[in-house]
Design a protein around this motif. Structure first.
Motif, PDB file in Angstrom:
ATOM      1  N   TRP A  28     -16.824  -9.669  23.387  1.00  0.00           N
ATOM      2  CA  TRP A  28     -15.416  -9.337  23.542  1.00  0.00           C
ATOM      3  C   TRP A  28     -15.239  -7.851  23.269  1.00  0.00           C
ATOM      4  CZ3 TRP A  28     -12.582 -13.020  25.603  1.00  0.00           C
ATOM      5  CH2 TRP A  28     -12.855 -14.362  25.343  1.00  0.00           C
ATOM      6  N   ILE A  29     -14.243  -7.265  23.878  1.00  0.00           N
ATOM      7  CA  ILE A  29     -13.873  -5.883  23.589  1.00  0.00           C
ATOM      8  C   ILE A  29     -12.538  -5.917  22.869  1.00  0.00           C
ATOM      9  CG2 ILE A  29     -13.457  -3.589  24.544  1.00  0.00           C
ATOM     10  CD1 ILE A  29     -16.266  -4.650  25.077  1.00  0.00           C
ATOM     11  N   GLY A  30     -12.470  -5.310  21.714  1.00  0.00           N
ATOM     12  CA  GLY A  30     -11.198  -5.415  21.014  1.00  0.00           C
ATOM     13  C   GLY A  30     -11.127  -4.736  19.685  1.00  0.00           C
ATOM     14  N   GLY A  31     -10.532  -5.474  18.731  1.00  0.00           N
ATOM     15  CA  GLY A  31     -10.209  -4.922  17.429  1.00  0.00           C
ATOM     16  C   GLY A  31      -8.729  -5.111  17.180  1.00  0.00           C
ATOM     17  N   GLU A  32      -8.086  -4.090  16.688  1.00  0.00           N
ATOM     18  CA  GLU A  32      -6.652  -4.220  16.456  1.00  0.00           C
ATOM     19  C   GLU A  32      -5.889  -4.132  17.782  1.00  0.00           C
ATOM     20  OE1 GLU A  32      -4.483  -0.500  15.120  1.00  0.00           O
ATOM     21  OE2 GLU A  32      -6.465  -0.088  14.276  1.00  0.00           O
ATOM     22  N   ARG A  33      -4.884  -4.983  17.935  1.00  0.00           N
ATOM     23  CA  ARG A  33      -3.997  -4.887  19.085  1.00  0.00           C
ATOM     24  C   ARG A  33      -2.697  -4.225  18.643  1.00  0.00           C
ATOM     25  NH1 ARG A  33      -4.799  -4.754  24.106  1.00  0.00           N
ATOM     26  NH2 ARG A  33      -5.542  -6.853  24.452  1.00  0.00           N
ATOM     27  N   HIS A  34      -1.915  -4.951  17.842  1.00  0.00           N
ATOM     28  CA  HIS A  34      -0.696  -4.362  17.294  1.00  0.00           C
ATOM     29  C   HIS A  34      -0.761  -4.441  15.775  1.00  0.00           C
ATOM     30  CE1 HIS A  34       0.996  -4.080  21.242  1.00  0.00           C
ATOM     31  NE2 HIS A  34       0.932  -5.381  21.431  1.00  0.00           N
ATOM     32  N   THR A  35      -0.371  -3.370  15.122  1.00  0.00           N
ATOM     33  CA  THR A  35      -0.403  -3.303  13.666  1.00  0.00           C
ATOM     34  C   THR A  35       0.908  -2.723  13.152  1.00  0.00           C
ATOM     35  OG1 THR A  35      -1.261  -1.051  13.593  1.00  0.00           O
ATOM     36  CG2 THR A  35      -2.885  -2.817  13.712  1.00  0.00           C
ATOM     37  N   LEU A  36       1.037  -2.742  11.844  1.00  0.00           N
ATOM     38  CA  LEU A  36       2.101  -1.989  11.192  1.00  0.00           C
ATOM     39  C   LEU A  36       1.510  -1.275   9.985  1.00  0.00           C
ATOM     40  CD1 LEU A  36       5.245  -4.317  11.309  1.00  0.00           C
ATOM     41  CD2 LEU A  36       4.887  -2.176  12.551  1.00  0.00           C
ATOM     42  N   ALA A  37       1.644   0.040   9.993  1.00  0.00           N
ATOM     43  CA  ALA A  37       1.248   0.858   8.849  1.00  0.00           C
ATOM     44  C   ALA A  37       2.510   1.347   8.156  1.00  0.00           C
ATOM     45  CB  ALA A  37       0.399   2.045   9.311  1.00  0.00           C
ATOM     46  N   VAL A  38       2.384   1.665   6.879  1.00  0.00           N
ATOM     47  CA  VAL A  38       3.491   2.225   6.107  1.00  0.00           C
ATOM     48  C   VAL A  38       3.254   3.712   5.941  1.00  0.00           C
ATOM     49  CG1 VAL A  38       4.678   2.212   3.876  1.00  0.00           C
ATOM     50  CG2 VAL A  38       3.860   0.059   4.872  1.00  0.00           C
ATOM     51  N   TRP A  39       4.235   4.520   6.303  1.00  0.00           N
ATOM     52  CA  TRP A  39       4.109   5.975   6.138  1.00  0.00           C
ATOM     53  C   TRP A  39       3.996   6.294   4.654  1.00  0.00           C
ATOM     54  CZ3 TRP A  39       8.571   9.990   6.378  1.00  0.00           C
ATOM     55  CH2 TRP A  39       8.025  11.301   6.328  1.00  0.00           C
ATOM     56  N   LYS A  40       2.967   7.056   4.293  1.00  0.00           N
ATOM     57  CA  LYS A  40       2.707   7.336   2.876  1.00  0.00           C
ATOM     58  C   LYS A  40       3.806   8.160   2.219  1.00  0.00           C
ATOM     59  CE  LYS A  40      -0.111  11.531   3.540  1.00  0.00           C
ATOM     60  NZ  LYS A  40       0.824  12.425   2.838  1.00  0.00           N
ATOM     61  N   ASP A  41       4.599   8.898   3.005  1.00  0.00           N
ATOM     62  CA  ASP A  41       5.678   9.709   2.447  1.00  0.00           C
ATOM     63  C   ASP A  41       7.057   9.090   2.660  1.00  0.00           C
ATOM     64  OD1 ASP A  41       3.894  11.654   1.551  1.00  0.00           O
ATOM     65  OD2 ASP A  41       3.923  12.717   3.472  1.00  0.00           O
ATOM     66  N   SER A  42       7.081   7.830   3.062  1.00  0.00           N
ATOM     67  CA  SER A  42       8.363   7.158   3.247  1.00  0.00           C
ATOM     68  C   SER A  42       9.111   7.064   1.921  1.00  0.00           C
ATOM     69  CB  SER A  42       8.142   5.747   3.806  1.00  0.00           C
ATOM     70  OG  SER A  42       9.321   4.980   3.727  1.00  0.00           O
TER      71      SER A  42
END
Length: 421
Positions: A305-319
């Motif tokens: 398979w070719i892949g890994g992450e599709r959709h993610t959510l990261a939190v901005w470190k300076d939020s």
């Protein structure tokens, strides 16, 4: 219900970029002490957008003091995020779309102390973790790309899903012959150059990486790779066109046509297309699709398979609202939400705490022993090469370039873009 595209959010985002005010100026406490989080995602499929929007609304209902302003800018996403990175003005929550460590690593909060991490699918570790244990993003789902096929047609024409490139070519020719030209064996939405980028990128892994006897990882990483070894792929693409195995309008066809044509039994195979099944089923329940790992190119190799992450959510470190942003991630990491997102997006979950079923579950189970290889361009190519892969595909099929010329141009662009790092 909120509209999928929030014009006010886009306008506000562009305005803050122009004025130099941070997006978190828009996410400060409003009337009644509410906190507003800005969320950007790369989801483009309507079903995926609805799934994410529904989850957001459920969170807001349970957390009335937090409002999430979501934005799905489609092909404008990368441009907007690059501007925001340059201004150190990122959304509170944002999609890393395959570049959690390489592109966005310096902007994300470490999520390693969150409870859901213990349920992270080990296949995601190399993509979302580093050797120090930092976790860069939360995986809404994970990609397992391969080749999507019309199972109804293959059964009709007595064709087994291919496991090798040679079998793939034979299957295409059989479809053309048995359908008497009524079915397009391999369909591309070629007005969008990324459709050719997808072909090259997915086949580059079995061509250059997975077979131990034909492994060029070292040369790709140190810049000494001989790009004449790439020529096989443009040669085969041109051969497909010359044999009438591609759609006649290959350079002008558009993505929205794909679902309708597949539902009419007019398409045999699509490169990628893993999210196509549910949309086709809605139009024609009698047409069933399947998905397979990438056929091998080198003799003795195994499909991957070719892949890994599709959709993610990261939190901005300076939020200014990291606590609230992490609260949302905590909410969507609960088993019922994990299941809803995986099934709503027709992709495997990024966590192991639920048994989600989706359109392709039987295929993923059948090929569960096939390894998942990261997207080729994310590991071996400099930024900007995706456009090169796609545009040279268009030039090849338009007749303005030969396969050898394609390889030489790709090699020259690889060198040029690598030197820009």
């Amino acid at each position: 219900m909120k509209k999928l595209f929030k014009t006010l959010v886009i306008t506000a985002a562009l305005t803050t970029i122009a004025t130099g005010c941070g997006s978190n100026a828009a996410s400060t406490n409003g009337a009644g002490g509410k906190v507003t989080l800005i969320l950007f995602s790369t989801v483009t499929n309507e079903a995926d957008q609805k799934t994410l929007t529904d989850v957001i609304q459920k969170f807001e209902k349970k957390n009335p003091t937090i409002d999430i302003k979501y934005n799905y800018p489609a092909d404008k996403y990368e441009g907007m995020l690059r501007v925001k990175m340059a201004a150190n003005d990122m959304p509170d929550l944002f999609d890393t779309h395959g570049w959690a460590k390489k592109r966005y690593g310096a902007y994300v909060e470490d999520l390693s102390k969150m409870d859901w991490v213990k349920n992270l699918d080990p296949a995601m570790d190399p993509i979302l973790k580093d050797d120090k244990g930092k976790v860069y993003a939360y995986p809404l789902n994970q990609a397992k790309d391969g080749i999507t096929y019309n199972a109804t047609l293959l059964k009709k024409y007595d064709i087994e899903p291919p496991t090798t490139f040679e079998e793939f070519m034979t299957a295409l020719e059989t479809i053309k012959k048995k359908s008497k030209g009524e079915v397009t064996p391999l369909w591309f939405a070629g007005s969008d150059k990324s459709s050719f980028g997808q072909y090259f990128d997915q086949f580059l892994t079995p061509l250059l990486v997975t077979d131990p006897k034909q492994n060029y990882e070292k040369q790709l990483l140190d810049g000494t790779f001989d790009w004449s070894n790439y020529t096989f792929l443009p040669e085969k693409l041109k051969e497909m066109k010359d044999k009438g195995l591609l759609n006649e309008d290959v350079l002008t066809a558009q993505v929205p046509q794909m679902t309708d044509l597949m539902a009419q039994n007019k398409i045999g195979f699509i490169i990628g297309g893993g999210m196509l099944g549910p949309s086709v089923e809605q139009l024609n329940p009698n047409v069933h699709l399947g998905i397979i790992p990438m056929p091998v190119i080198q003799k003795g190799d195994k499909p991957v398979w070719i892949g890994g992450e599709r959709h993610t959510l990261a939190v901005w470190k300076d939020s200014k609202h990291k606590k609230e942003a992490e609260k949302f991630i905590e909410f969507i990491s609960q088993p019922d939400m994990v299941k809803e997102i995986a099934e709503g997006t027709s992709l495997p979950s990024g966590l192991t705490n639920t048994d989600a079923k989706n359109y392709y579950s039987k295929d993923y189970e059948k090929f569960k022993d096939s390894k998942v290889q990261p997207y080729f361009d994310r590991l071996y190519l400099p930024s900007g090469m995706w456009d090169v892969l796609g545009s040279t595909g268009q030039e090849l099929l338009s007749g303005s370039m030969t396969p050898d010329q394609v390889s030489k141009k790709v090699g020259a662009e690889f060198k040029r873009l690598s030197n820009q790092k």
